[in-house]
Each structure stands twice: as C-alpha cells, then as structure tokens.
Design an enzyme around this catalytic site. Structure first.
Site, PDB file in Angstrom:
ATOM      1  N   HIS A  24      -1.930-109.354  24.321  1.00 55.20           N
ATOM      2  CA  HIS A  24      -2.559-110.540  24.893  1.00 55.20           C
ATOM      3  C   HIS A  24      -1.796-111.041  26.124  1.00 55.20           C
ATOM      4  O   HIS A  24      -2.392-111.449  27.109  1.00 55.20           O
ATOM      5  CB  HIS A  24      -2.629-111.634  23.828  1.00 55.20           C
ATOM      6  CG  HIS A  24      -3.430-112.821  24.228  1.00 55.20           C
ATOM      7  ND1 HIS A  24      -4.798-112.833  24.208  1.00 55.20           N
ATOM      8  CD2 HIS A  24      -3.059-114.046  24.674  1.00 55.20           C
ATOM      9  CE1 HIS A  24      -5.236-114.001  24.613  1.00 55.20           C
ATOM     10  NE2 HIS A  24      -4.204-114.767  24.898  1.00 55.20           N
TER      11      HIS A  24
ATOM     12  N   TYR B 169      -0.766-107.345  28.745  1.00 57.54           N
ATOM     13  CA  TYR B 169      -1.801-106.442  29.264  1.00 57.54           C
ATOM     14  C   TYR B 169      -1.291-105.000  29.293  1.00 57.54           C
ATOM     15  O   TYR B 169      -1.587-104.243  30.203  1.00 57.54           O
ATOM     16  CB  TYR B 169      -2.236-106.862  30.675  1.00 57.54           C
ATOM     17  CG  TYR B 169      -2.931-108.201  30.722  1.00 57.54           C
ATOM     18  CD1 TYR B 169      -4.314-108.276  30.738  1.00 57.54           C
ATOM     19  CD2 TYR B 169      -2.216-109.377  30.732  1.00 57.54           C
ATOM     20  CE1 TYR B 169      -4.954-109.503  30.761  1.00 57.54           C
ATOM     21  CE2 TYR B 169      -2.853-110.619  30.740  1.00 57.54           C
ATOM     22  CZ  TYR B 169      -4.215-110.676  30.767  1.00 57.54           C
ATOM     23  OH  TYR B 169      -4.866-111.892  30.781  1.00 57.54           O
TER      24      TYR B 169
ATOM     25  N   HIS C 150     -11.508-116.563  23.878  1.00 54.35           N
ATOM     26  CA  HIS C 150     -10.912-117.167  22.691  1.00 54.35           C
ATOM     27  C   HIS C 150     -11.645-116.619  21.473  1.00 54.35           C
ATOM     28  O   HIS C 150     -12.139-117.364  20.637  1.00 54.35           O
ATOM     29  CB  HIS C 150     -10.964-118.702  22.766  1.00 54.35           C
ATOM     30  CG  HIS C 150      -9.618-119.321  22.691  1.00 54.35           C
ATOM     31  ND1 HIS C 150      -9.311-120.427  21.968  1.00 54.35           N
ATOM     32  CD2 HIS C 150      -8.439-118.936  23.251  1.00 54.35           C
ATOM     33  CE1 HIS C 150      -8.027-120.721  22.098  1.00 54.35           C
ATOM     34  NE2 HIS C 150      -7.485-119.833  22.864  1.00 54.35           N
TER      35      HIS C 150
ATOM     36  N   ARG D 162      -6.626-126.186  31.761  1.00 54.26           N
ATOM     37  CA  ARG D 162      -5.224-126.297  32.203  1.00 54.26           C
ATOM     38  C   ARG D 162      -4.921-125.253  33.278  1.00 54.26           C
ATOM     39  O   ARG D 162      -4.191-125.522  34.230  1.00 54.26           O
ATOM     40  CB  ARG D 162      -4.270-126.141  31.016  1.00 54.26           C
ATOM     41  CG  ARG D 162      -4.180-127.385  30.150  1.00 54.26           C
ATOM     42  CD  ARG D 162      -2.964-127.336  29.237  1.00 54.26           C
ATOM     43  NE  ARG D 162      -2.947-126.162  28.388  1.00 54.26           N
ATOM     44  CZ  ARG D 162      -3.655-126.020  27.276  1.00 54.26           C
ATOM     45  NH1 ARG D 162      -4.445-126.987  26.866  1.00 54.26           N
ATOM     46  NH2 ARG D 162      -3.576-124.919  26.556  1.00 54.26           N
TER      47      ARG D 162
ATOM     48  N   SER E 213       1.122-125.379  20.603  1.00 52.16           N
ATOM     49  CA  SER E 213       0.522-126.719  20.614  1.00 52.16           C
ATOM     50  C   SER E 213      -0.163-126.923  21.953  1.00 52.16           C
ATOM     51  O   SER E 213       0.363-126.538  22.993  1.00 52.16           O
ATOM     52  CB  SER E 213       1.598-127.801  20.440  1.00 52.16           C
ATOM     53  OG  SER E 213       2.099-127.780  19.132  1.00 52.16           O
TER      54      SER E 213
END
Lengths: 729, 224
Positions: free
Chosen positions: A42, A45, A88, A109, A307
């Site tokens: 993830h 790559y 996701h 973000r 988080s």
C-alpha cells in the site's frame, strides 16, 4: 530475529535480510514495524512501481506530478487545481460506513495539504449484484458514510459512478477523488526542508485506531471476512476534518509553513520519513510530545496509529507560535514534536531515550521493487466462444428492461443523499456527463469525471485501459471542457498471480498510450492490489479521474434535449460488436469475447469536433454513447431534457440491429443541433457525422428504413429509469 | 455568523456581495452585534451537529448577543442549520426532526410564499412559487398546537404550480420556513443563497435578500 516477528509486520525473509543490510545491524522492534508499514504494498507500490513509469507525466500545465500528496495543474491567470484519487476498498468491505467516510477525509487532506481549497468530491463505487443482501448492506453503508463525512465537511460531492457486477462479490471498491483550487503562489509541498525548522503535529489527538491498516489490511488478500481486523479501520470525524481544513489554510497564509504532509496510511511514520526523504534532510521527533487520546500508548503505537484528521507541519524556526495560535482559535492541537536535521536520519525519541534510528530514505526510496512474473492472456485461453444471442423481436421491451438495470438506471437515490451544491459553485452536478465547478472571480470552470468499465478490461486489459482514459476525456468534452490532466486508481487482484500482473501491465500500457495520443498527462494515482476474496480476483478495474478546463464556463452544455424541433445528430460511427456491453450482461448474462474496434486517432478527432461545436455555440446538448449504447444515450437525453421526446430515423444498418441500439462502440457522441446550423456543424471536422432524428415534445420512436422498431411512451420509460435503483434495494 | 463547522458561511457572504451589500464574518465568540443591521446564521454542521442538530451552537458565546439583537428588533435569518439553531435557542418555536424517510435530501424543491408582510418577504407576492435547493437530513419541522399560535408560516413546500404537495421531509403542514410573530426572526430549510445566479440553475433566492435590502432602506429612511 525469529521468523514470527517479521512475518507479523507483513515482511518476507528476503525483505528482512535487505533491512539488515541497509542498517548494517538487526533492527529493533519499532524499527522493524516502521519497515513493515513503509515497505507494505500500500505504501511502497513495490509490485507496481516499475510499471507506473509508463505513464506520461509531463506537460506544460503540470506544476506537480506524481510523488507528492496530490498533482497540481496550471489553469492560467495565476490559478491552479489540485487533484488526487484514492481507494478505500478493504476498510469499506469490513466496515462500510467508516471505511467510506475516512476515505473521503483522507483524500481531502491530500488536497489541502498542497495549499488548495477542496471544491469537489467524486466517488467511484463497485459492488456485487444487489440481489444479495450483503451487497445491499455494503452499498447502503458506503453511501451513508460518504454522505455523513462529505456533507458535514462542506465539500460538494458532485459526481462519480456506481456499477454492479458479480466480480465484486465480497470485495467492493470504494474509490474517492477530490479536486481543489489554489492560487499558484500558495502551493506548498510535502517537504521537510530547512535544517532546524520546527515539526508540528496538528489536528486531532492520536489514538490506537487504524494500527496496521496499511500493511495488514490493505496489502493482503481477503480471505474470510476478517471481522477481527475491524479495529484496523479508522473512525472519521468530519467536524474535526472541517476545522482542520480551515485552520490549515489559515496557517498557510502566514507564510511560516514550509512543508505539509497529511497523516494517512502508516500515520506519523510515513509523513515523517516521506517529508525528510523528499527534501533530502533528516527528521528528529519525540513521541512523548504527541498529544494522545488514550493513556499508556507505546512509541510503536504512536508511530503506527492511523487516527484521522491529523497533519504534519514543517514551520520556519521560531514561527511555530504563530501557527499554534491559529490552531488554538480553531480549538485544535498543534504540538511541536521535533525538528529538521541534516543527517538524513529518521530519529525517534521517547523523551530522552532514542527508540529508533533509521535512514529516512531506507524506508522510502530503498523500498523493494518487484518485477513480478507476468502472463498475458492468449487468444486460445479465452473461454469457448459464446455464440451471439439470436436477434430479439421486441426492442421496446429490451429498452425498458435495460433502463431498469441498476447499472443504467438513474443514480439519484445515491446522489440526492450528497450535498452537491454547498459552496455555491456547482454549475453542473451529478447526472451530467461531467460535473462542472466554476471558479469565483473568473470566467473559468473545471469539468470533472470519473470512469472505468471493468468488463472491457476483463475482456481486453489493454483496450479496456485505453477506453477508460478515452471515455473519461470524452465525458469532460461533452460538457465543453478540454481535458488537461488525470489521476487514477488502479484496482487489481493479487499481484503474486501472474495473470493479474499481466492484466495490470497491459491495462497501464493501454492507458498510457491513450494519454499520449490524447495529450493528457497523469499527475499521480493510487494502486490497490490484493482485491481477492476466497481465491476470486475482481475484474481488473482501472479508474480514471479526469479534469478539464472551460475558459468560459457560460458556454457549457448539458446532456438533456433543450428544444423540440432541433435535430439529433451522431458524431462517430456505429460498429458491430456487443462484447462487454450491459446488454449482453444484463439480458443474456454473458460478457462476450471481444471489444469493439477502437481507434485512438478517431477518438481524438471526435473529441475535437465536439469541443469546437460547443465552443462556437452550435451544439445545444451532448451526451457520449457508453453503457447501454445509442438507444440508452438518447433515452437519457430525453429524461434529462426540457423537451421530453425523440423520433429517430436511420437507414437499415449493415450491422446487427441490437449492435446499433445497444452496442457500446466507443468514439461516439450524440449531439443536439438547430436545423439552421447543421451544415456548419458538419464542416467542423473530418469525422463521420449524421443526422439521425429530431427532438420531440414526447415519445421515443426508432425507425429503420421507415420500419418502426419501437415507439415508447417516455413518461413510462422515465419512471422505470428513475425508480429502478430504489426498488432494487 | 461563523460557528465551528458552519459550511455555508462563504455562500451567504457571496450572495450578499452579489446584492451589492456589505458583509463580514462574525466568529462565534463575539459578544457585541450592535453595529449590524442583519445577522445571518448560515447552514452547515455547527459543532458537527453532535448531540443534536444546532444544540451545541445554541449555547455558543455569541447566542446571548443574538438574542439581545433580536429582542431589540434586529433582523435575524437562519438558513438550514441556522434555522435549527434558532429553534434550539428558543428564538423560534418548534423543532426540526429527522426527515421522514431518514435520508439526507439534496435537490431542488418548490416553495409557495404564504406571507409577505415581513422584512424577508416584502418584495414577494403571496402565492409566488420559488425554486430553491434543499440539503438537509433534519428538516422535518414540528410544532405543537400551542407553538403554532406563536409563529407565522412564511413558506410552504408546494409543487411547481404552487399547489399543495412536494413536501420532501414530512414537516407539519408542509412548513418550509417560519417567522416569529413580529416577523423579525426568520428560519427556513431551503437555501436561498444557492439560488442567486442563472449559471447555478435559479435566481429565485434573490427575492428574500432584496426584501431585506428594501426593508432596511425604508427603515433608515424613517429613522433619519
């Protein structure tokens, strides 16, 4: 080191040996954890990187290409747009609501990290058939999660797609794209530059959620639904996300911030090592200074926590207080946790004690790169040729049946749950070929579309990949936008399987070729592998997120008929081939063996033709022919229009009638033109162009050589189309 | 007004500028509003709408200033989340519950103008039909019989011809917007600030803002 330890963090023996070689010693437990997350598929790559180099990434508009948090394109007059897409998938398969919600938070973000104000979200969703209760649950949960986060955070969800196919049984796809707008001078990168500069962690407090999300959840195949992995799914807080956007953009205005990185996958570990590695510096942080949500967290937990709603800021020495004051106003934490060094190391302290010390580049640039074995499908490997179904008699009946297919039916049930208008910039919302966001204070608009048809890529990964790029570009063109750049999400199965790697390679080759011919750079992307459940891999699913520019947004056109009496025309050519079509799949439950002929040069000419027509005000509405074919495209123009009818009359084609009506040959656009303008339009370019009918007040009829093959009541058709998805739930 | 989590503040700001008027953002910690003619509580998710929509914002430091402002006859307009806050704060009667079908709704709707004798509707005519967007999960207005005596219905959901129907959320008596009895405090669920320009699909929201401007012009004319 016992084998159990490196396997526990998701590494192989070979990888462990490489770490020992890089460090010149055995790593301690925390260091091993850092490598475990950073060298996960993830984050690193490692299976895909060698292939991603095929994409063209340069162009005169590209300000930031791949490798940063988001790509950035110059749109002129000092303005730029930032774009990024991300998957996701695995979190959403386990916990659809939070999985999807945090997908939205994470992609936002990535955008405001670059100094851009997020202005649009799009979602590409894939699920197994709605005839299964679990798929309904996943679908409802994902839509609710996107709605929960996106609506509250105040960024409009303006488009996307939903597609159902049995290959996603057990492994849904949730891909989210975000677009932001910025002034060029406000661009910030994710770099820890300037030795001595302060490092701040800002936003939410750090808790124990999401630990091992990137390495163990996202980088492995999915055998039985691993409910015990649920704690690895993070929990999103859109209110906190909204405050973080405002505080970050306000802090960037001070000019004191030299670099920003979001804390997403692999949390603080990834943000700290990537910012250092990009800037060629080192970073020293003290985990005891990180604001925490719970007591007793170990340094490992702080470093690996995922988080949400946290960012890393690199601030000019001595100016941290200025930034902290802004965060205090927004009632958010901003804690100084370290500083930039010149030794290239990521050094982690817990108070006075150094608990880990590794070269930042060892975690990022030195990550393994695999050239995994590939196998390409040969013609004879294909399933025994399926004879084409015999020609049906009742085309009207088939039309009605297709309009009720969840893949073709109106997606209003989904998008009416999303606030697609907040910010008052949405010129065109969901349901159009592409969404359009205007840029206040200018005449400009940006057109955005997401696309990808995995049945095409399953039949032929190369052509399917090329078609995904072409279709996304065509959608942007249909509203009057000139494509200027794209991002992508490459969703594939298990890369340790040779055929999957073969699909991956071929799809990228096809996409890259289409980008080159159409002149569209790739500004970045995301790879999601291991989309495999119980040994079943998903269809190869490359999704393209395309951005186009309208210099004068008032010239945009919609995809609904505007006036009775106008002519309906087709740009492009109808070809014989039903492979990959929704018609074959929905009516006969087969994919077919081949795709229609696809000529990229022709595609480019068709798009140029349409753009010229819209720019000169000659085309009143436009809609590309895609899923469901010509008949469905015209039906949708009726449903989305002010004039609710069409009478089509063509000569008997040389191809099968069902290919004409429902075949999905690419490079075709249906356009509406005023009678007086037809000859001017014909002269716009050298592509096939023909008048096929006339816009009416009501009724949808289709005649070939004066033989009527269907004549349907449009009110009834529209009712089926509008309500089918709701009734499938 | 900007509460943490407000997200239509910018849209309202833009709408007022389009009307050629002065406007500024007021942070939720402000305690003096005496310099303003109108206070607008925008839509969004103040304080994340945690606990209950509008509930936390109604205890925000600025709320006592808003109450004082309203008691002095100042104009207070609450849109969407702003309407929810006004109900929570007791400036308007009734409450907003979850939509009848429990889903968030974002699309255009029609409202019929029911009462033009307020500072917010004086430029409209009774029976006018406005096309306005909605975007809410909790817009299902409820008021007891007692409460109904303390409010004026200004807008009702309708079909495109102004007939009864088209209620998207199950609100009592098809109510889309109400004012207090004196008419200086208005709350409505639809978003007039999103319907200011043809480019975005409707200009029908302008009537509400132009009513405010007309009222203020007249008021200052009298007071001078």
């Amino acid at each position: 080191m016992s084998e159990a330890l490196y396997v526990e963090v998701g590494l192989t023996e070979g990888e462990y040996e490489k770490i020992v070689e890089l460090l010149g010693r055995e790593p301690n437990h925390l260091e091993l954890e850092l490598f475990g997350v950073m060298w996960s598929e993830h984050c690193s790559y490692k299976s895909s990187r060698v292939h991603l180099g095929l994409f063209p990434t340069e162009g005169e508009r590209v300000l930031v290409g791949p490798g940063e948090n988001a790509g950035v394109l110059d749109i002129g007059d000092g303005w730029a747009v930032a774009l990024r897409a991300e998957s996701h998938n695995h979190p959403s398969a386990i916990e659809p609501f939070q999985g999807a919600a945090t997908g939205v938070g994470g992609i936002l973000r990535d955008i405001f990290t670059m100094g851009a104000r997020p202005v649009a979200l799009l979602d590409s969703l894939r699920f197994g058939p709605l005839t299964y209760a679990r798929n309904k649950y996943l679908f409802r949960g994902v839509v609710a999660g996107i709605s929960h986060y996106g609506n509250s955070v105040g960024v409009p969800t303006v488009g996307g797609e939903v597609f159902f196919d049995r290959s996603y049984q057990g492994n849904p796809l949730v891909n989210v794209m975000a677009v932001g707008v910025l002034r060029k001078e406000n661009l910030v990168k994710g770099q820890a530059s300037g030795v001595g500069n302060e490092i701040l962690i800002v936003g939410a407090k750090t808790g124990r959620d999401g630990i091992h999300g990137a390495s163990l959840l996202a980088s492995r195949e999915f055998n039985e639904a691993p409910l015990e992995m649920r704690p690895a799914v993070q929990v999103g807080d859109p209110f906190m996300g909204k405050l973080l956007i405002e505080a970050t953009l306000e802090a960037l205005e001070t000019g004191a911030v030299v670099g920003v990185n979001d804390l997403g996958a692999a949390g603080l570990t990834s943000a700290a090592s990537e910012t250092a590695s990009r800037a060629g510096t080192g970073v020293e942080i003290d985990v005891s200074l990180v604001p925490r949500r719970e007591e007793g967290m170990t340094p490992d937990e702080v470093m690996l926590s995922e988080s949400q709603e946290r960012m890393l800021f690199i601030v000019e020495q001595g100016k941290g207080d200025k930034v902290r004051e802004i965060f205090r106003k927004w009632q958010l934490d901003a804690a100084r946790i370290g500083f930039v060094t010149d030794d290239g190391m990521l050094r982690i302290r817990d108070g006075k004690e150094v608990v880990a010390q590794v070269p930042a580049a060892a975690l990022t640039e030195s990550a393994p790169v695999y050239e995994r074995p590939m196998e390409f499908p040969k013609k004879e490997d294909k399933e025994v040729s399926v004879p084409l179904p015999k020609l049906p008699d009742g085309y009207g009946e088939i039309l009605r049946s297709l309009l009720g297919s969840p893949n073709l039916a109106s997606k209003a049930w989904v998008y009416n749950q999303y606030d697609y208008m907040v910010r008052a910039d949405t010129v065109m919302g969901p349901g159009g070929d592409a969404a359009i966001i205007r840029i206040k204070g200018t005449d400009k608009g940006i057109a955005i579309s997401t696309d990808g048809n995995s049945r095409y890529t399953k039949i032929d990964p190369f052509l399917g990949g090329a078609m995904a790029v072409a279709e996304a570009a065509r959608n942007v063109v249909c509203v009057g936008g000139r494509p200027i750049g794209l991002t992508n999400c490459l969703n594939f199965g298990n890369p340790e399987n040779k055929e999957i790697m073969g699909q991956f390679r071929k799809a990228i080759e096809g996409m890259a070729l289409a980008c080159r011919v159409l002149g569209i750079p790739v500004t970045g992307g995301n790879v999601s592998l291991y989309n495999e459940t119980q040994g079943e891999n998903i269809n190869p699913t490359p999704l393209v997120g395309m951005v186009g520019l309208l210099e004068d947004v008032s010239k945009r056109v919609g995809n609904g008929f505007t006036k009775s009496g106008n002519l309906i025309c087709l740009i492009g050519e109808n070809l014989e081939e039903l492979g990959g079509s929704e018609y074959l799949s929905y009516v006969y439950d087969i994919y077919g063996n081949d795709l229609p002929v696809f000529d990229l040069e022709r595609e480019k000419e068709v798009q140029e033709f349409c753009l010229r027509g819209i720019d000169e005000g000659l085309i009143k509405s436009a809609h590309d022919v895609s899923d469901g074919g010509l008949a469905i495209a015209i039906a949708e123009m009726i449903f989305n229009g002010r004039a609710k009818g069409a009478a089509i009359s063509m000569t008997e084609p040389l191809i099968r009638r069902d290919s004409l009506l429902f075949g999905e040959a690419p490079s075709r656009i249906v356009v509406e033109v005023e009678k007086a303008d037809v000859e001017r339009v014909r002269e716009l370019g050298m592509v096939p162009f023909m008048v096929i009918g006339e816009v009416k007040e009501s009724g949808f009829s289709f005649a070939l050589d004066d033989e009527e093959i269907f004549n349907e009541d449009t009110i009834e058709l529209e009712k089926i189309w509008r309500e089918a998805l709701k009734w499938s739930l | 007004m900007v509460f943490p989590g407000s997200n239509c503040d910018l849209d309202v700001h833009h709408a007022i500028r389009l009307m050629g008027q002065d406007v500024s953002y007021v942070w939720h910690t402000e305690t003096d509003l005496s310099q303003y003619d109108v206070v607008i509580l925008p839509g969004g998710f103040s304080y994340g709408d945690y606990l209950r929509v509008g509930a936390i914002a109604s205890y925000s430091p600025v709320m006592s200033a808003i109450k004082e402002f309203a008691y002095q006859g100042g104009l207070v307009l609450g849109i969407c989340n702003g309407f929810q806050i006004l109900c929570e704060a007791g400036l308007l009667p009734g409450a907003l519950r979850a939509n009848e079908d429990l889903s968030f709704h974002c699309h255009d709707i029609y409202v019929r103008v029911e009462d033009t004798d307020t500072p917010f509707s004086n430029q409209l005519r009774t029976g006018d039909v406005l096309k306005l967007p909605i975007a809410h999960g909790e817009g299902n207005y409820f008021a007891s019989e007692e409460d109904m005596k303390n409010l004026r219905v200004i807008f009702r959901y309708s079909d495109s011809q102004g007939n009864r129907g088209g209620n998207p959320n199950g609100s009592v008596d098809d109510i889309a917007g109400i004012s207090n009895l004196s008419g200086n405090v208005l709350g409505l669920m639809p978003h007039p600030e999103r319907a200011m320009e043809e480019l975005l699909g409707s200009r029908d929201g302008r009537g509400i803002f132009s009513s405010i401007v007309a009222y203020l012009k007249e008021r200052s004319g009298i007071s001078v």
